[in-house]
Scaffold this motif. Sequence first.
Motif, mmCIF file in Angstrom:
data_model
loop_
_atom_site.group_PDB
_atom_site.id
_atom_site.type_symbol
_atom_site.label_atom_id
_atom_site.label_comp_id
_atom_site.label_asym_id
_atom_site.label_seq_id
_atom_site.Cartn_x
_atom_site.Cartn_y
_atom_site.Cartn_z
ATOM 1 N N UNK A 28 0.815 -1.210 0.000
ATOM 2 C CA UNK A 28 0.000 0.000 0.000
ATOM 3 C C UNK A 28 0.847 1.257 0.000
ATOM 4 N N UNK A 29 1.941 1.234 0.749
ATOM 5 C CA UNK A 29 2.848 2.391 0.775
ATOM 6 C C UNK A 29 3.500 2.628 -0.578
ATOM 7 N N UNK A 30 3.916 1.548 -1.233
ATOM 8 C CA UNK A 30 4.534 1.675 -2.564
ATOM 9 C C UNK A 30 3.515 2.189 -3.570
ATOM 10 N N UNK A 31 2.302 1.647 -3.529
ATOM 11 C CA UNK A 31 1.241 2.102 -4.434
ATOM 12 C C UNK A 31 0.933 3.582 -4.203
ATOM 13 N N UNK A 32 0.844 3.986 -2.954
ATOM 14 C CA UNK A 32 0.588 5.391 -2.627
ATOM 15 C C UNK A 32 1.715 6.281 -3.126
ATOM 16 N N UNK A 33 2.950 5.816 -3.014
ATOM 17 C CA UNK A 33 4.101 6.590 -3.503
ATOM 18 C C UNK A 33 3.979 6.842 -5.002
ATOM 19 N N UNK A 34 3.694 5.783 -5.778
ATOM 20 C CA UNK A 34 3.608 5.946 -7.227
ATOM 21 C C UNK A 34 2.416 6.809 -7.637
ATOM 22 N N UNK A 35 1.295 6.648 -6.964
ATOM 23 C CA UNK A 35 0.119 7.461 -7.295
ATOM 24 C C UNK A 35 0.394 8.929 -7.009
ATOM 25 N N UNK A 36 0.973 9.224 -5.848
ATOM 26 C CA UNK A 36 1.274 10.615 -5.513
ATOM 27 C C UNK A 36 2.337 11.202 -6.433
ATOM 28 N N UNK A 37 3.315 10.394 -6.837
ATOM 29 C CA UNK A 37 4.353 10.874 -7.731
ATOM 30 C C UNK A 37 3.763 11.237 -9.095
#
Length: 188
Positions: A119-128
């Motif tokens: 979830x943290x990795x997915x959130x990172x890519x979405x925010x980026x």
Amino acid sequence: MRRWRPLFLALIVLAILGAIWSYVMITTPPQQTLDQKVQDVGSQLKCPVCQSESVADSPSLIAQQMRAVIRQQLQSGKSEQQIIDYFAARYGQSIVWEPQWQGFSMLAYLAPIGLLLGGGILLFFVLRDWSASSTDTSLSKSTGERKSEEDEESDLANYRRQLEAELAADDPLFALYTQPQTQQTEAG
């Protein structure tokens, strides 16, 4: 300066004594009585008769017998893990409150960590991607604003001329009113 020296030395001595005391308390665990050890081991085992109670908390006859066995094994020198393994061999792994770190039961420990990391990795890519698209949009708007202002002014002038021509065609008074202004704007 001389009157502060005894106070300073007293503070240093207290700091050294505090550090030694802390080291001793951390390195040597507190000594537990036999009853406390029985309670600790019993709290790690489920009662086979009672639901949602440990062997340490259950008032059933079998829990009392299991606590007696735990006491005997602790007195004979066995470790907590050996006692837990003894009961797991007799009653199965379901008697242990916490699953062992082996086989399929490791999923109980690793799945939440994996989901949190995913979830943290997915959130990172979405925010980026979101921030990159917003900066691209703002850059294109700032460069496009200069062009669009000039285009808007020319479009507005064309629209005004068309509107005045249509209104002048329908109303002869409007044609008289707009003629001097259009001649002034064309002359200016």
